[in-house]
Design an enzyme around this catalytic site. Structure first.
Site, PDB file in Angstrom:
ATOM      1  CG  ASP A 142     130.344  18.249   0.416  1.00  0.00           C
ATOM      2  OD1 ASP A 142     129.311  18.886   0.256  1.00  0.00           O
ATOM      3  OD2 ASP A 142     130.615  17.608   1.453  1.00  0.00           O
TER       4      ASP A 142
ATOM      5  CD  GLU B 259     125.326  19.894   4.078  1.00  0.00           C
ATOM      6  OE1 GLU B 259     124.832  18.767   4.119  1.00  0.00           O
ATOM      7  OE2 GLU B 259     126.568  20.077   4.108  1.00  0.00           O
TER       8      GLU B 259
ATOM      9  CG  HIS C  92     133.656  15.978   4.163  1.00  0.00           C
ATOM     10  ND1 HIS C  92     133.075  16.196   5.390  1.00  0.00           N
ATOM     11  CD2 HIS C  92     132.760  16.411   3.247  1.00  0.00           C
ATOM     12  CE1 HIS C  92     131.876  16.717   5.217  1.00  0.00           C
ATOM     13  NE2 HIS C  92     131.656  16.849   3.923  1.00  0.00           N
TER      14      HIS C  92
HETATM   15 CO    CO Z   1     129.872  17.804   3.088  1.00  0.00          CO
HETATM   16 ZN    ZN Z   2     127.521  18.595   0.969  1.00  0.00          ZN
END
Ligand code: CO
Ligand code: ZN
Length: 328
Positions: A165, A195, A304
């Site tokens: 990610d 982001e 995450h």
């Molecule tokens: Co993320």
């Molecule tokens: Zn992301």
């Protein structure tokens, strides 16, 4: 097309938490500069590459930043107190290794607690494996950031790595640029900043470009493991065409466009509804007077965490779908 393991490993290993995207930005610039017509960095640090055309303006966005931690205080004994940069659950951090920009590493520890359920950020600290408070004070200061540390690993099917990610989204855009074929479309490839703290880079990039349509590339969760998330998306199910998340209801035209292109080009796809989270498309679709937007998602387990898992087949399908959008 083969999966380029070295490229993914290098992207995953770039140290670039939100607001500190320099390393990954320089790496991506080197990868793509010979393949695009224009390349620039805007005021917030977004990397914007362009393949010029006279037709419709399309913006693709993948974010460069990764979640991280920031030092709030270095105590007398040389332990580091910290806060989160991006969406991190304090209860899941115990024992995680972290690495700083200077290469030093540490491990996340907790004060003595009666119940593990009570873990909050102010009970946690980073031990950088030193008995010298002076050494620690010299090398670690308030404001320094660190990211999760883990080793890149790959099987026949899948990759386990940190910061999938959204380095996998960056990977897809890099490969799409390298496999671009001539078209009228005016294509902007945005590698965005910040982001993970609220799509801040996407806000300004979207406003600056004012595209006709926007497609974000980002990871999504899956319903195929035992973590309790109930959703249709699964690893090796193909490119996930997002229908909704907390930041966006995909524009019907974009849903149809992506679905039809996938069918016409024999690209394996699946639909996605995510009950949490958002992407750059959430920020861009309300920019200026509005931008029809959608997302091509990469199914990813353990989002995450320090070890996210995705399937190489899905990535290759996503690259094909990006280039199909570019060519239509
Ligand atoms: Co993320
Ligand atoms: Zn992301």
């Amino acid at each position: 097309m083969e999966f380029n393991s070295k490229l993914m490993k290098d992207l995953s290993n770039c140290f670039s938490p939100s607001g500190r995207e320099k390393n990954v930005r320089e790496f991506i610039t080197n990868e793509i500069k010979d393949y695009v017509d224009e390349i620039k960095v805007d005021a917030l640090g977004n990397l914007i590459a362009r393949k010029k055309g006279t037709g419709k303006k399309i913006l693709f966005s993948a974010h460069m930043d990764q979640i991280g931690l920031i030092i709030t205080h270095v105590d007398e004994k040389g332990f580091l107190r910290f806060s989160n940069v991006g969406g991190i659950n304090a209860k899941e951090l115990l024992g995680f290794r972290v690495v700083f920009d200077n290469g030093y590493e540490g491990v996340i520890c907790s004060e003595k607690l009666e119940e593990k359920e009570k873990i909050t950020f102010n009970k946690l600290y980073i031990d950088v494996a030193s008995t010298s408070p002076d050494f620690v004070k010299t090398n670690f200061q308030i404001g320094d950031m660190c990211v999760f540390q883990s080793q890149y690993y790959e099987t026949e099917e899948c990759v386990i790595c940190k910061a999938a990610d959204d380095r996998i989204g960056c990977y897809i855009l890099i490969e799409a640029i390298k496999n671009y074929s001539e078209t009228e479309t005016d294509v902007y490839y945005v590698f965005s900043v910040q982001e993970e703290v609220g799509c801040r880079g996407a806000v300004t990039a979207g406003y600056g470009i004012n595209p006709d349509i926007c497609i974000a590339l980002d990871v999504t969760a899956t319903g195929d493991s035992l973590d309790g998330i109930k959703m249709d998306v699964k690893l090796d199910g193909g490119a996930a065409i997002k229908l909704m998340d907390k930041s966006l209801i995909t524009h019907p035209e974009i849903k149809d466009l992506l679905t039809n292109l996938a069918k016409e080009n024999n690209i394996k796809y699946q639909y996605e509804v995510l009950e949490f989270g958002g992407t750059d498309a959430g920020a861009i679709h309300t920019t200026m007077s509005g931008v029809p937007s959608g997302v091509i998602s990469i199914p990813t387990r353990n989002l995450h965490s320090c070890s996210e898992i995705f399937h190489k087949n899905d990535v290759l399908e996503c690259i094909k779908l990006v280039n199909a959008v570019t060519k239509q």
